[in-house]
Design a protein around this motif. Sequence first.
Motif, PDB file in Angstrom:
ATOM      1  N   ARG A 154       0.842  -1.196   0.000  1.00 27.92           N
ATOM      2  CA  ARG A 154       0.000   0.000   0.000  1.00 27.92           C
ATOM      3  C   ARG A 154       0.882   1.252   0.000  1.00 27.92           C
ATOM      4  NH1 ARG A 154      -3.799   0.697   5.010  1.00 27.92           N
ATOM      5  NH2 ARG A 154      -1.760   0.269   5.832  1.00 27.92           N
ATOM      6  N   GLY A 155       0.546   2.193  -0.824  1.00 25.67           N
ATOM      7  CA  GLY A 155       1.327   3.414  -0.943  1.00 25.67           C
ATOM      8  C   GLY A 155       2.468   3.285  -1.942  1.00 25.67           C
ATOM      9  N   ALA A 156       2.725   2.066  -2.422  1.00 25.28           N
ATOM     10  CA  ALA A 156       3.786   1.789  -3.413  1.00 25.28           C
ATOM     11  C   ALA A 156       5.084   2.516  -3.094  1.00 25.28           C
ATOM     12  CB  ALA A 156       3.303   2.131  -4.818  1.00 25.28           C
ATOM     13  N   PRO A 157       5.698   2.210  -1.937  1.00 19.94           N
ATOM     14  CA  PRO A 157       6.950   2.901  -1.600  1.00 19.94           C
ATOM     15  C   PRO A 157       8.068   2.552  -2.587  1.00 19.94           C
ATOM     16  CG  PRO A 157       6.549   1.089  -0.076  1.00 19.94           C
ATOM     17  CD  PRO A 157       5.330   1.200  -0.942  1.00 19.94           C
ATOM     18  N   TYR A 158       9.008   3.472  -2.676  1.00 18.47           N
ATOM     19  CA  TYR A 158      10.172   3.239  -3.526  1.00 18.47           C
ATOM     20  C   TYR A 158      11.021   2.113  -2.949  1.00 18.47           C
ATOM     21  CZ  TYR A 158       9.360   7.525  -6.132  1.00 18.47           C
ATOM     22  OH  TYR A 158       8.820   8.483  -6.936  1.00 18.47           O
ATOM     23  N   THR A 159      11.673   1.394  -3.825  1.00 16.10           N
ATOM     24  CA  THR A 159      12.678   0.426  -3.393  1.00 16.10           C
ATOM     25  C   THR A 159      14.031   0.944  -3.849  1.00 16.10           C
ATOM     26  OG1 THR A 159      12.548  -0.918  -5.416  1.00 16.10           O
ATOM     27  CG2 THR A 159      11.067  -1.522  -3.581  1.00 16.10           C
ATOM     28  N   PHE A 160      15.082   0.357  -3.288  1.00 13.37           N
ATOM     29  CA  PHE A 160      16.444   0.762  -3.621  1.00 13.37           C
ATOM     30  C   PHE A 160      17.229  -0.440  -4.111  1.00 13.37           C
ATOM     31  CE2 PHE A 160      14.776   3.514  -0.299  1.00 13.37           C
ATOM     32  CZ  PHE A 160      14.802   4.711  -0.983  1.00 13.37           C
ATOM     33  N   VAL A 161      18.106  -0.192  -5.069  1.00  8.11           N
ATOM     34  CA  VAL A 161      18.977  -1.208  -5.655  1.00  8.11           C
ATOM     35  C   VAL A 161      20.375  -0.622  -5.792  1.00  8.11           C
ATOM     36  CG1 VAL A 161      17.103  -2.359  -6.934  1.00  8.11           C
ATOM     37  CG2 VAL A 161      18.380  -0.505  -8.018  1.00  8.11           C
ATOM     38  N   THR A 162      21.363  -1.484  -5.903  1.00  4.40           N
ATOM     39  CA  THR A 162      22.724  -0.998  -6.137  1.00  4.40           C
ATOM     40  C   THR A 162      22.903  -0.680  -7.620  1.00  4.40           C
ATOM     41  OG1 THR A 162      23.497  -3.279  -6.345  1.00  4.40           O
ATOM     42  CG2 THR A 162      23.731  -2.227  -4.178  1.00  4.40           C
ATOM     43  N   THR A 163      23.962   0.060  -7.917  1.00  2.00           N
ATOM     44  CA  THR A 163      24.234   0.521  -9.285  1.00  2.00           C
ATOM     45  C   THR A 163      25.543  -0.077  -9.798  1.00  2.00           C
ATOM     46  OG1 THR A 163      25.496   2.383  -8.438  1.00  2.00           O
ATOM     47  CG2 THR A 163      23.121   2.737  -8.789  1.00  2.00           C
ATOM     48  N   ASP A 164      25.833   0.206 -11.057  1.00  2.00           N
ATOM     49  CA  ASP A 164      27.129  -0.189 -11.609  1.00  2.00           C
ATOM     50  C   ASP A 164      28.264   0.508 -10.867  1.00  2.00           C
ATOM     51  OD1 ASP A 164      26.053  -1.923 -13.439  1.00  2.00           O
ATOM     52  OD2 ASP A 164      26.288  -0.592 -15.167  1.00  2.00           O
ATOM     53  N   ARG A 165      28.033   1.733 -10.423  1.00  2.00           N
ATOM     54  CA  ARG A 165      29.054   2.458  -9.650  1.00  2.00           C
ATOM     55  C   ARG A 165      29.389   1.701  -8.363  1.00  2.00           C
ATOM     56  NH1 ARG A 165      33.046   4.917  -7.864  1.00  2.00           N
ATOM     57  NH2 ARG A 165      32.918   6.858  -6.711  1.00  2.00           N
ATOM     58  N   PHE A 166      28.389   1.090  -7.742  1.00  2.00           N
ATOM     59  CA  PHE A 166      28.608   0.244  -6.565  1.00  2.00           C
ATOM     60  C   PHE A 166      29.549  -0.903  -6.928  1.00  2.00           C
ATOM     61  CE2 PHE A 166      27.381  -3.807  -4.622  1.00  2.00           C
ATOM     62  CZ  PHE A 166      27.639  -3.554  -3.285  1.00  2.00           C
ATOM     63  N   LEU A 167      29.268  -1.572  -8.054  1.00  2.00           N
ATOM     64  CA  LEU A 167      30.116  -2.693  -8.478  1.00  2.00           C
ATOM     65  C   LEU A 167      31.549  -2.229  -8.704  1.00  2.00           C
ATOM     66  CD1 LEU A 167      27.701  -4.440 -11.029  1.00  2.00           C
ATOM     67  CD2 LEU A 167      28.212  -5.168  -8.687  1.00  2.00           C
ATOM     68  N   VAL A 168      31.706  -1.097  -9.381  1.00  2.00           N
ATOM     69  CA  VAL A 168      33.043  -0.563  -9.655  1.00  2.00           C
ATOM     70  C   VAL A 168      33.753  -0.200  -8.351  1.00  2.00           C
ATOM     71  CG1 VAL A 168      34.312   1.358 -10.705  1.00  2.00           C
ATOM     72  CG2 VAL A 168      32.475   0.246 -11.978  1.00  2.00           C
ATOM     73  N   ALA A 169      33.043   0.496  -7.454  1.00  2.00           N
ATOM     74  CA  ALA A 169      33.654   0.954  -6.199  1.00  2.00           C
ATOM     75  C   ALA A 169      34.149  -0.213  -5.351  1.00  2.00           C
ATOM     76  CB  ALA A 169      32.656   1.792  -5.405  1.00  2.00           C
ATOM     77  N   PHE A 170      33.445  -1.330  -5.405  1.00  2.00           N
ATOM     78  CA  PHE A 170      33.827  -2.474  -4.578  1.00  2.00           C
ATOM     79  C   PHE A 170      34.506  -3.585  -5.379  1.00  2.00           C
ATOM     80  CE2 PHE A 170      30.843  -0.139  -2.020  1.00  2.00           C
ATOM     81  CZ  PHE A 170      31.462  -0.163  -0.782  1.00  2.00           C
ATOM     82  N   GLY A 171      34.864  -3.292  -6.623  1.00  2.00           N
ATOM     83  CA  GLY A 171      35.635  -4.227  -7.436  1.00  2.00           C
ATOM     84  C   GLY A 171      34.895  -5.506  -7.783  1.00  2.00           C
ATOM     85  N   LEU A 172      33.594  -5.417  -8.012  1.00  2.00           N
ATOM     86  CA  LEU A 172      32.776  -6.588  -8.324  1.00  2.00           C
ATOM     87  C   LEU A 172      32.394  -6.577  -9.800  1.00  2.00           C
ATOM     88  CD1 LEU A 172      30.352  -6.334  -5.271  1.00  2.00           C
ATOM     89  CD2 LEU A 172      32.354  -7.829  -5.470  1.00  2.00           C
ATOM     90  N   ASP A 173      32.421  -7.740 -10.426  1.00  2.00           N
ATOM     91  CA  ASP A 173      31.972  -7.834 -11.805  1.00  2.00           C
ATOM     92  C   ASP A 173      30.449  -7.847 -11.850  1.00  2.00           C
ATOM     93  OD1 ASP A 173      32.234  -8.049 -14.597  1.00  2.00           O
ATOM     94  OD2 ASP A 173      32.009 -10.218 -14.490  1.00  2.00           O
ATOM     95  N   SER A 174      29.833  -8.541 -10.894  1.00  2.00           N
ATOM     96  CA  SER A 174      28.375  -8.584 -10.806  1.00  2.00           C
ATOM     97  C   SER A 174      27.993  -8.852  -9.351  1.00  2.00           C
ATOM     98  CB  SER A 174      27.803  -9.680 -11.711  1.00  2.00           C
ATOM     99  OG  SER A 174      28.009 -10.950 -11.134  1.00  2.00           O
ATOM    100  N   LEU A 175      26.708  -8.799  -9.048  1.00  2.00           N
ATOM    101  CA  LEU A 175      26.250  -9.074  -7.686  1.00  2.00           C
ATOM    102  C   LEU A 175      26.519 -10.513  -7.282  1.00  2.00           C
ATOM    103  CD1 LEU A 175      22.913  -7.058  -7.644  1.00  2.00           C
ATOM    104  CD2 LEU A 175      25.054  -6.506  -6.465  1.00  2.00           C
ATOM    105  N   ARG A 176      26.698 -11.399  -8.252  1.00  2.00           N
ATOM    106  CA  ARG A 176      27.055 -12.796  -7.935  1.00  2.00           C
ATOM    107  C   ARG A 176      28.408 -12.882  -7.238  1.00  2.00           C
ATOM    108  NH1 ARG A 176      24.973 -13.042 -12.995  1.00  2.00           N
ATOM    109  NH2 ARG A 176      27.014 -13.138 -13.944  1.00  2.00           N
ATOM    110  N   ASP A 177      29.220 -11.826  -7.363  1.00  2.00           N
ATOM    111  CA  ASP A 177      30.542 -11.818  -6.736  1.00  2.00           C
ATOM    112  C   ASP A 177      30.518 -11.350  -5.285  1.00  2.00           C
ATOM    113  OD1 ASP A 177      31.698 -12.701  -9.112  1.00  2.00           O
ATOM    114  OD2 ASP A 177      31.946 -10.654  -9.852  1.00  2.00           O
TER     115      ASP A 177
END
Length: 199
Positions: A154-177
């Motif tokens: 109810r109210g359809a709140p926003y959700t949050f997800v990580t970005t490609d910048r997150f992957l780059v900042a933490f040295g990840l190729d994908s979230l599987r890493d």
Amino acid sequence: MAEDLDRELSDLPPELRWREWMRRIEAVLFASATPVPREDLARVVGQGASVDLLVQDLAADLEGRAFGVTQVAGGWMFRTRPAYAPAIRAAADVGDQLLDLSEFDVAVLAAIAYHQPITRDGLKDIFGKEISRDLIGRLHERDLIGTGPRSPRRGAPYTFVTTDRFLVAFGLDSLRDLPDREQLVDAGVVGEAPQVDFG
């Protein structure tokens, strides 16, 4: 123009052709501030050439240098080796590139990474307290998180997800890493967290 680029280099002997393809990939990676995907690198080499093998050879060629080729966010980019971070901070103006995150900011970012898409209420369930809009704003401003799909609640709140910048900042190729969550719990790095349900 890309049409003018001789991709095949058929007039060169195989060894020189391979070396030229490596140099082209090096030039593209050098010129790019973001990870370059395989498809883009394939545009500068011959039709049968393996981009993966060319990147491996380039990485071997750069062994012992202050920077290397890293696979992050679904592509490749040049990254300075961690051993040289203190020298860069001492001599270069990199203030706007530093993430400057508190321990709690990183914990919230990790919760988003492991439970995405997640609402602020979902984060509250994990941490047992309200997560401020300021903290979410800081992570969003640094382009580490983005807005995901609206929650069906109810109210359809926003959700949050990580970005490609997150992957780059933490040295990840994908979230599987991301490290396996159970291993982190077993190591005591993170606590047990309730499952967040949108239903």
